[in-house]
Motif scaffolding. Structure first.
Motif, PDB file in Angstrom:
ATOM      1  N   GLU A 136       0.770  -1.378   0.089  1.00 54.51           N
ATOM      2  CA  GLU A 136      -0.101  -0.128   0.216  1.00 54.51           C
ATOM      3  C   GLU A 136       0.993   1.128   0.231  1.00 54.51           C
ATOM      4  O   GLU A 136       0.452   2.443  -0.221  1.00 54.51           O
ATOM      5  CB  GLU A 136      -0.678   0.351   1.366  1.00 54.51           C
ATOM      6  N   GLU A 137       2.090   1.162  -0.662  1.00 55.88           N
ATOM      7  CA  GLU A 137       3.045   2.109   0.227  1.00 55.88           C
ATOM      8  C   GLU A 137       3.721   2.704  -1.456  1.00 55.88           C
ATOM      9  O   GLU A 137       3.590   1.787  -2.262  1.00 55.88           O
ATOM     10  CB  GLU A 137       3.890   1.834   0.894  1.00 55.88           C
ATOM     11  N   VAL A 138       3.983   3.533  -1.561  1.00 57.57           N
ATOM     12  CA  VAL A 138       4.100   4.349  -2.931  1.00 57.57           C
ATOM     13  C   VAL A 138       5.799   3.965  -2.710  1.00 57.57           C
ATOM     14  O   VAL A 138       6.895   3.511  -1.423  1.00 57.57           O
ATOM     15  CB  VAL A 138       5.008   6.278  -2.544  1.00 57.57           C
ATOM     16  N   LYS A 153       2.627   3.636  -6.064  1.00 62.39           N
ATOM     17  CA  LYS A 153       2.546   2.894  -5.058  1.00 62.39           C
ATOM     18  C   LYS A 153       2.222   1.471  -6.036  1.00 62.39           C
ATOM     19  O   LYS A 153       2.071   0.705  -5.828  1.00 62.39           O
ATOM     20  CB  LYS A 153       0.811   3.151  -4.609  1.00 62.39           C
TER      21      LYS A 153
END
Length: 230
Positions: A136-138, A153
């Motif tokens: 879910e993170e960049v 993402k």
């Protein structure tokens, strides 16, 4: 000499489930997230460092808490993402480079000390953590030259996560602004960086801070983790 500094704090922050803007969330040491950011900035760049904050949701609560800061208002805070908030802020800065951060990042003050040599060289960078890569993170990848190639993402095979503290040099700022103006309202600012890399040859260095703490507070468990450090 202090760079121009921007904090992005316009969003609703609904995932944390608080009525106040997320940057005003209280930490275990009694400070808010934004106060911790202000303290870190002033420790690195001196008490005279000016901070320009992009506000939107319940803007008056942030302005009241930090009356000495400078502000730009994103009246479309509920319809736009960080790309458009940052674009508004960059338009209010001068010719030099800009250091910016998301308003929900609790971070080790030593990160800004590590960034100083890059800022002094006017080298654009993104702080990264290579210790973990969450879906879910960049995330990011690098090219053969060691500079960032992909940043989003949806990156497949990412070698680390972007932390949310970044710098664009004075020479790169115009192309970055042009790309931010092009991207969609719901795009994150990282999309503007990706386009500037692909189309304008932006050389964006990954600055590894994996040995230092930096937590983006999106959920209650993130806040618990941040409180372990402060």
């Amino acid at each position: 000499m202090s760079p121009q500094i921007v904090i992005l704090a316009a969003g609703l922050g609904s995932r944390l489930g608080r009525s106040l803007p997320k940057p005003l969330t209280e930490l275990s040491d009694g400070r808010s997230i934004m106060q911790q950011q202000h303290d870190n900035v002033h420790a690195a760049f001196g008490p005279g460092a000016r901070i320009l904050t992009v506000v939107g949701y319940r803007a008056e609560t942030i302005v009241d808490a930090f009356p000495d800061a400078d502000y730009v208002y994103n009246e479309r805070y509920d319809q736009t993402n960080t790309s458009k908030s940052l674009l508004r802020a960059l338009a209010q800065t001068g010719k030099g480079g800009v250091l910016w951060m998301n308003g929900d990042v609790v971070f080790d003050p030593r990160i800004l000390g590590r960034a100083l040599p890059l800022i002094e060289r006017d080298q654009s960078f993104v702080t990264v953590n290579t210790a973990k890569v969450s879906d879910e993170e960049v995330k990011y990848t690098v090219g053969p030259d060691g500079f960032i190639k992909e940043l989003s993402k949806t990156v497949v095979g990412g070698i680390g996560e972007a932390v949310g503290i970044n710098f664009v040099s004075g020479r790169d700022k115009k192309s970055f602004q042009r790309q931010l103006a092009r991207v969609g309202d719901q795009d994150y600012f990282e999309r503007g960086l990706e386009l500037a890399i692909a189309e304008d040859g932006l050389r964006l260095e990954p600055m590894d801070i994996s040995d230092l703490y930096a937590v983006e507070v999106d959920f209650a468990e993130d806040l618990e983790r941040a409180n372990l450090f402060v």
